[in-house]
Design a protein around this motif. Structure first.
Motif, PDB file in Angstrom:
ATOM      1  N   ARG A 162      50.642  62.908  35.972  1.00 30.80           N
ATOM      2  CA  ARG A 162      51.866  62.433  35.323  1.00 30.80           C
ATOM      3  C   ARG A 162      52.372  61.146  35.992  1.00 30.80           C
ATOM      4  N   ALA A 163      52.211  61.072  37.302  1.00 39.72           N
ATOM      5  CA  ALA A 163      52.616  59.856  38.010  1.00 39.72           C
ATOM      6  C   ALA A 163      51.769  58.669  37.552  1.00 39.72           C
ATOM      7  N   LEU A 164      50.470  58.879  37.357  1.00 39.02           N
ATOM      8  CA  LEU A 164      49.607  57.805  36.849  1.00 39.02           C
ATOM      9  C   LEU A 164      50.038  57.356  35.457  1.00 39.02           C
ATOM     10  N   ALA A 165      50.454  58.328  34.635  1.00 40.14           N
ATOM     11  CA  ALA A 165      50.944  57.967  33.299  1.00 40.14           C
ATOM     12  C   ALA A 165      52.195  57.098  33.402  1.00 40.14           C
ATOM     13  N   GLY A 166      53.085  57.432  34.339  1.00 38.59           N
ATOM     14  CA  GLY A 166      54.279  56.622  34.544  1.00 38.59           C
ATOM     15  C   GLY A 166      53.930  55.210  34.992  1.00 38.59           C
ATOM     16  N   ILE A 167      52.981  55.095  35.914  1.00 33.02           N
ATOM     17  CA  ILE A 167      52.549  53.773  36.376  1.00 33.02           C
ATOM     18  C   ILE A 167      51.901  53.006  35.228  1.00 33.02           C
ATOM     19  N   GLY A 168      51.146  53.707  34.388  1.00 31.46           N
ATOM     20  CA  GLY A 168      50.525  53.061  33.233  1.00 31.46           C
ATOM     21  C   GLY A 168      51.558  52.469  32.284  1.00 31.46           C
ATOM     22  N   LEU A 169      52.649  53.208  32.024  1.00 25.95           N
ATOM     23  CA  LEU A 169      53.705  52.684  31.159  1.00 25.95           C
ATOM     24  C   LEU A 169      54.378  51.461  31.782  1.00 25.95           C
ATOM     25  N   LEU A 170      54.565  51.488  33.095  1.00 25.66           N
ATOM     26  CA  LEU A 170      55.164  50.342  33.781  1.00 25.66           C
ATOM     27  C   LEU A 170      54.271  49.106  33.666  1.00 25.66           C
ATOM     28  N   LEU A 171      52.970  49.288  33.886  1.00 19.47           N
ATOM     29  CA  LEU A 171      52.050  48.154  33.793  1.00 19.47           C
ATOM     30  C   LEU A 171      51.936  47.645  32.354  1.00 19.47           C
ATOM     31  N   LEU A 172      51.998  48.556  31.389  1.00 19.06           N
ATOM     32  CA  LEU A 172      51.953  48.127  29.986  1.00 19.06           C
ATOM     33  C   LEU A 172      53.174  47.279  29.657  1.00 19.06           C
ATOM     34  N   LEU A 173      54.353  47.662  30.168  1.00 25.08           N
ATOM     35  CA  LEU A 173      55.547  46.852  29.949  1.00 25.08           C
ATOM     36  C   LEU A 173      55.385  45.480  30.600  1.00 25.08           C
ATOM     37  N   GLY A 174      54.831  45.452  31.815  1.00 21.86           N
ATOM     38  CA  GLY A 174      54.598  44.169  32.472  1.00 21.86           C
ATOM     39  C   GLY A 174      53.643  43.292  31.686  1.00 21.86           C
ATOM     40  N   TYR A 175      52.581  43.891  31.132  1.00 21.72           N
ATOM     41  CA  TYR A 175      51.640  43.122  30.318  1.00 21.72           C
ATOM     42  C   TYR A 175      52.315  42.588  29.063  1.00 21.72           C
ATOM     43  N   ALA A 176      53.161  43.423  28.440  1.00 21.43           N
ATOM     44  CA  ALA A 176      53.875  42.978  27.244  1.00 21.43           C
ATOM     45  C   ALA A 176      54.777  41.788  27.563  1.00 21.43           C
ATOM     46  N   PHE A 177      55.482  41.869  28.681  1.00 22.17           N
ATOM     47  CA  PHE A 177      56.391  40.787  29.043  1.00 22.17           C
ATOM     48  C   PHE A 177      55.637  39.520  29.447  1.00 22.17           C
ATOM     49  N   SER A 178      54.388  39.669  29.914  1.00 21.81           N
ATOM     50  CA  SER A 178      53.618  38.476  30.264  1.00 21.81           C
ATOM     51  C   SER A 178      53.342  37.617  29.031  1.00 21.81           C
ATOM     52  N   TRP A 179      53.311  38.228  27.845  1.00 20.10           N
ATOM     53  CA  TRP A 179      53.139  37.441  26.621  1.00 20.10           C
ATOM     54  C   TRP A 179      54.407  36.653  26.304  1.00 20.10           C
ATOM     55  N   ILE A 180      55.564  37.195  26.672  1.00 23.33           N
ATOM     56  CA  ILE A 180      56.793  36.404  26.541  1.00 23.33           C
ATOM     57  C   ILE A 180      56.717  35.201  27.476  1.00 23.33           C
ATOM     58  N   GLY A 181      56.236  35.451  28.701  1.00 24.85           N
ATOM     59  CA  GLY A 181      56.060  34.363  29.649  1.00 24.85           C
ATOM     60  C   GLY A 181      55.085  33.316  29.142  1.00 24.85           C
ATOM     61  N   ALA A 182      54.007  33.768  28.478  1.00 28.16           N
ATOM     62  CA  ALA A 182      53.028  32.821  27.925  1.00 28.16           C
ATOM     63  C   ALA A 182      53.671  31.924  26.875  1.00 28.16           C
TER      64      ALA A 182
END
Length: 286
Positions: A162-182
């Motif tokens: 479950r902790a890995l799933a939480g980290i996965g959601l955090l990284l997915l949000l970071g990846y999504a926001f990197s497209w805003i940065g792009a």
């Protein structure tokens, strides 16, 4: 003569012919190029670690005994530290947006994008490769930050999967926001402007949320905004999956289904801002 030559070069730029498979290969090549660059300039990664570590230490020990968490009587600093960490993790992955924007703006400023455009490669590969490399750097930052969090007293309570799933959601949000940065990086003329533009809107987004304080004491309007903030949904989902204190319950749908809300928000942001960024990239290099 120069103008006509440049026009001829752009019109004769080779086109990729390998379809989706080539797009994937091209994206991985660009990602590898950016990762090699990060290794050769380690101070960028090191300085990127300092700020989140400072946030962990300062918030944990300065505010730890001053901010009560609803549902947990008293001001036990250990309770607030566990409440805090999901917010710090989310802030860290989203603040990588500024680096993504600055990197792309720097490539544009130096003319590297024009060189990529002269090659028979997928038009979206330059941006996809950059965001994938930023995701790898963010994951490494998260790993270091987790170690620091454990040192100051943070723990998971619902199991490693479950902790890995939480980290996965955090990284997915970071990846999504990197497209805003792009998109920001393609829309400004200097890396400095991209850095400023990538951060200025993140501060209200992260602070009008449940990242650092419970939203129950906010004015009604701000509480509503915070409950529907994609940042808040990811923080709440991470707290649930880590088994950390979650604060007062909210009736807003994203707070009742934070994991699903976080996933949907991240996918929506990727779909919208990837489309806008690739379109901007094509028009900027046309």
């Amino acid at each position: 003569m120069t103008a006509s030559t440049e026009s001829f070069t752009h019109s004769r730029a080779p086109r990729p012919s390998g379809g989706p498979a080539q797009a994937v290969r091209d994206s991985l090549v660009v990602a590898k190029r950016n990762l090699i660059r990060m290794v050769r300039i380690p101070e960028v990664v090191i300085f990127g670690l300092i700020q989140p570590i400072m946030f962990v230490v300062l918030f944990s020990y300065v505010f730890g005994g001053a901010i009560p968490v609803p549902g947990h009587p008293g001001n036990d600093p250990s309770v607030y530290r566990e409440y805090l960490m999901a917010g710090i993790f989310a802030q860290t992955v989203t603040f990588a947006t500024a680096g993504a924007g600055a990197g792309i703006a720097d490539d544009m400023h130096k003319g590297l994008i024009d060189r990529f455009r002269s090659l028979p490669m997928s038009r979206g590969a330059v941006l996809t490769g950059r965001t994938l490399a930023d995701l790898v750097q963010t994951a490494l930052t998260m790993l270091v930050l987790i170690v620091v969090a454990v040192i100051v007293g943070w723990r998971i309570h619902d199991g490693f999967p479950r902790a890995l799933a939480g980290i996965g959601l955090l990284l997915l949000l970071g990846y999504a926001f990197s497209w805003i940065g792009a998109l920001i990086g393609l829309s400004v003329r200097t890396p400095e402007a991209a850095t400023s533009g990538g951060l200025i809107w993140l501060f209200p987004l992260t602070f009008i949320s449940n990242a650092f304080v419970p939203t129950s004491n906010m004015p009604a309007f701000l509480r509503h905004v915070a409950d529907w903030n994609p940042f808040s949904a990811t923080v709440q989902a991470a707290r649930q999956l880590f088994g950390n204190p979650q604060g007062a319950a909210s009736n807003a749908w994203p707070m009742q289904h934070p994991a699903l809300a976080s996933l949907l928000w991240s996918l929506l942001i990727i779909a919208v801002f990837r489309t806008l960024a690739v379109r901007k990239y094509r028009s900027a290099t046309a």
